[in-house]
Enzyme design. Structure first.
Site, PDB file in Angstrom:
ATOM      1  CG  ASP A 192      -2.206   0.310   0.992  1.00 20.45           C
ATOM      2  OD1 ASP A 192      -3.202   0.937   1.681  1.00 20.45           O
ATOM      3  OD2 ASP A 192      -2.135   1.596   0.113  1.00 20.45           O
TER       4      ASP A 192
HETATM    5  C1  GLC Z   1      -4.134   4.276  -0.172  1.00 20.57           C
HETATM    6  C2  GLC Z   1      -5.276   2.909   0.141  1.00 20.57           C
HETATM    7  C3  GLC Z   1      -5.451   1.857  -1.346  1.00 20.57           C
HETATM    8  C4  GLC Z   1      -5.090   2.504  -2.425  1.00 20.57           C
HETATM    9  C5  GLC Z   1      -3.753   3.514  -2.322  1.00 20.57           C
HETATM   10  C6  GLC Z   1      -3.309   4.431  -3.858  1.00 20.57           C
HETATM   11  O1  GLC Z   1      -3.745   4.880   0.823  1.00 20.57           O
HETATM   12  O2  GLC Z   1      -5.445   2.291   1.207  1.00 20.57           O
HETATM   13  O3  GLC Z   1      -6.586   1.946  -1.182  1.00 20.57           O
HETATM   14  O4  GLC Z   1      -4.842   1.439  -3.425  1.00 20.57           O
HETATM   15  O5  GLC Z   1      -3.363   4.443  -1.211  1.00 20.57           O
HETATM   16  O6  GLC Z   1      -4.240   5.261  -3.434  1.00 20.57           O
END
Ligand code: GLC
Length: 747
Positions: A229
């Site tokens: 993430d």
């Molecule tokens: C965010 C989310 C994730 C997302 C990623 C990119 O913090 O937790 O679900 O796909 O970052 O935006």
């Protein structure tokens, strides 16, 4: 685990390999030699491609894209094929935008209604979450765009999400929180899995070898790449060693330097780095090969699909006096800010810039051109004169034949990044509804919300209630379709609606404190909790009514080596066509272990014309009724007579039958830690120990000692065998016991 000897990146230097393991930017991977860079973008219910400023919270602009129903809505359809079609349409838009990876689906379990991102997840139940997640992934990947199954794992709250440890026992982990991920990996093989921010039993998911390698790859056979993430990597060296492949976003020169140095100092196995770089290379090549140039998106068709999905997502919670569907005539008072300012998605990384948005009031007017339709906001999610707004709404309601009141949560109340601290609707909305109901008995409530809201303190008093969850950009049209009966509602709740927040399973443990959240309710999440406690809920998991009625008959259940086959006949006993979601729950009342009262083990939807009947067959694979056996750290099926319940919801059980299932032979070796009762139950070890005790004059321990009136056998039952070693009187030497155990374990 032996690491692959030859890799595709043998020709690359260590620094070049390391460069592949970190994003080139917020949304791109690195290009290295003939290894192409690929672009990824959020998000589960619509493409969020940013071409200028970038962020992972949905703050900066993104390109227009179709905003389909978020998972809370799509989940309520209980329709695999619809989820597949939405996935495929998303892929078309991704192809056209040169995006190779869409960051979804989110399939975390809705552990507690207060979680700010529950709108992005499918259900409180793992089987339903896995089924909908698999379908979405299959649809997306069928059009040459990869998925990123998230957030792996146990990311069930927003509070302190980047640091907190989700602390959970093995059975609960396996049977509830990992189950949907396992199902999607096995059924749909997502190109990537996104590891979550949080720790799992103390170890960050991003560097959790047990999670990313032993479970995900070695056990489940995941073949793709693990992406972090955004900002989830804490220790890049540890992450690569654990099985993480791509740190996002990039670049991160310090992390890369640390990895290069660790390899050069042999603190990180060069083969581990090569394995990771190979996976990124394979992902990039796969994406490049699957690219389709010149894709032109038919956004009108996608809007129609969004409307179809939204209408299928609507749950008819109540419909007294068959108040719905409405006739498109007479005087209709439309009340509520959301009728003109739709709530159709929520905040955060999933936020889509829609191609268009249907406005419910306009759609109602279009479908009832001859009706006298008034509108009043009734309340305001911004500043406003609540009294005056309410007075106007009450006046309109009183003067109309029917009132349609739009209520729900504002965008500010729920989002990625924070949790709610209660589940009530705003007081001004509840006051508005009370005042309207006083003057207008024919009132319909339409709800818009991502997380569950409490309905017992007002909304449930209305004669008709539609749960519109969050429906995406076409939600306004979909609601009008259902209000006037162009669509017969068939949605089903995927999350229980509690009477009050204090009743929820995690009431005493959510959202945790000082870096730890204990999943104290264990297996009993959602309906499993309310059923185990025999608690009333306002509406149960799986609930949803129709404008017609369905009867169930001729239930037949049979078990074989592969699982359980359930056949049942469903009849549309009402006056119009409709779709019924037939749900199968199983139970093992006599189980020797803790279990939910009943668990969803299968479902199917059947479309029937008025008067039509059809026999449906649902297969429950043997593995679905297995539980995680902590004695041997593996799945096993407990033998016994299972109850099979066929229901229109988890609490509207229409037919039941029982079926005998043979259990697995689970070999649990006897050890010095085995209890006296466990050893006594063994056909060979039991008599041997009994004989030895008799020799030592301890006689038959099965009967109590008269003068003391004690039950010696019961008292001794849970004592581990090895603890007898120190008690010379028993005549049981270590040699004797170890000989008996060795013979018993040989079988
Ligand atoms: C965010 C989310 C994730 C997302 C990623 C990119 O913090 O937790 O679900 O796909 O970052 O935006």
């Amino acid at each position: 685990m032996a690491i692959q000897e030859t890799t595709e990146v043998d020709g690359l230097s260590v620094p070049e390999q390391v460069s592949l393991t970190t994003g080139a930017g917020f949304w791109q991977t690195v290009e290295a030699g003939d290894i192409p860079s690929i672009t990824m973008a959020d998000g589960p219910h619509g493409l969020r491609k940013q071409t200028a400023a970038t962020d992972n919270l949905g703050i900066s602009k993104s390109e227009p894209a179709t905003c389909f129903p978020p998972a809370v809505g799509l989940g309520q359809t209980w329709d695999h094929s619809l989820a597949q079609r939405v996935g495929a349409a998303l892929a078309e838009e991704a192809q056209a935008a040169d995006v190779s990876l869409v960051l979804g689906p989110g399939i975390n379990i809705k552990r507690d209604p207060r979680c700010g991102r529950n709108f992005e997840y499918f259900s409180e139940d793992p089987l339903l979450s896995g089924a909908m997640g698999s379908a979405w992934v299959q649809g997306l990947q069928s059009r040459g765009v990869g998925a990123s199954l998230k957030h792996f794992a146990l990311n069930n709250q927003e509070h302190d999400r980047m640091r907190i440890s989700s602390d959970v026992d093995d059975r609960t982990m396996r049977e509830i929180y990992l189950r949907a991920f396992e199902q999607v990996v096995r059924d749909a093989q997502p190109w990537t899995v996104m590891c979550s921010y949080n720790r799992v039993n103390g170890v960050h998911a991003a560097q959790n070898h047990w999670l990313l390698t032993e479970v995900l790859r070695d056990e489940w056979g995941f073949e793709g790449a693990v992406v972090s993430d955004w900002g989830a990597v804490v220790d890049k060296v540890a992450s690569i060693a654990a099985g993480l492949d791509l740190q996002m976003p990039g670049p991160d020169r310090d992390a890369d330097a640390a990895v290069t140095a660790a390899v050069e100092r042999s603190e990180l196995d060069a083969a581990a780095l090569a394995r990771t770089a190979t996976r990124i290379t394979e992902l990039a090549r796969r994406a490049a090969q699957a690219k389709r140039a010149g894709v032109r998106v038919n956004f009108n068709a996608h809007h129609s699909l969004a409307r179809e999905a939204a209408a299928a997502a609507v749950v008819l919670l109540k419909n007294e006096r068959a108040l719905l569907p409405l006739r498109p005539t007479g005087a209709i008072a439309v009340i509520g800010e959301f009728a003109t300012e739709p709530r159709y998605q929520a905040g955060g990384s999933s936020h889509v810039n829609p191609t268009r948005v249907d406005v419910a009031l306009d759609e109602i007017r279009a479908q009832a051109p001859r009706a006298q339709i008034t509108f009043s906001a009734g309340f305001s999610t911004r500043a406003g004169d609540a009294e005056a707004l309410r007075a106007e709404a009450v006046r309109h309601a009183r003067d109309a034949d029917t009132a349609v009141v739009f209520l729900g949560l504002s965008a500010a109340q729920e989002s990625e990044g924070f949790d709610r601290d209660h589940i009530d609707l705003p007081a001004d909305q509840l006051e508005l509804l009370r005042a309207v109901l006083e003057v207008q008995p024919d009132t319909v409530v339409v709800l818009s919300h991502g997380g569950v809201v409490r309905l017992s303190n007002g909304v449930v008093s209305a004669p008709a209630v539609l749960d519109g969850a969050l429906l995406g950009q076409a939600g306004g049209g979909a609601i009008a379709d259902v209000l006037f009966g162009h669509v017969n509602p068939s949605g089903r709740l995927t999350e229980s609606v509690p009477e009050r927040i204090e009743d929820v399973p995690a009431w005493l443990s959510f959202p945790g404190e000082r870096g730890s959240v204990r999943y104290a309710e264990g297996l009993h999440v959602g309906y499993r909790w309310y059923d185990a406690r025999d608690m009333s809920v306002t509406f149960p998991f799986g609930h949803g009514l129709s404008y017609t009625t369905f009867d169930y008959s001729d239930l037949a259940v049979a078990a074989d080596d592969e699982g359980i086959t359930v056949t049942v006949t469903v009849t549309n006993s009402g006056g119009r066509a409709g779709r019924e979601v037939v749900q199968i729950y199983t139970a093992l009342p006599e189980s020797e272990i803790t279990r939910a009262v009943r668990e969803l083990k299968g479902f199917t939807a059947v479309h029937l014309a008025a008067g039509e009947r059809r026999t449906v067959e649902i297969r429950i694979a043997r593995r679905e009724i297995a539980t995680w056996d902590t004695r041997v750290d593996a799945w096993s099926v407990e033998g016994g007579t299972y109850d099979v319940h066929v229901g229109a919801s988890s609490r509207d059980i229409r037919l039941s039958a029982s079926v005998k299932v043979d259990g697995d032979d689970v070999f649990v070796p006897l050890t010095l830690e085995s209890s006296f009762a466990e050893v006594a139950a063994h056909p060979m070890a039991g008599p041997a120990i009994e004989a030895k005790l008799k020799e030592a004059g301890l006689g038959d321990t099965s009967s109590g000692s008269d003068e003391l009136g004690m039950d010696v056998a019961k008292m001794a039952a849970s004592i581990p065998l090895g603890r007898y070693l120190g008690q010379g009187t028993t005549g049981m030497t270590r040699e004797f016991i170890e000989a008996v155990l060795a013979k018993a374990n040989r079988g």
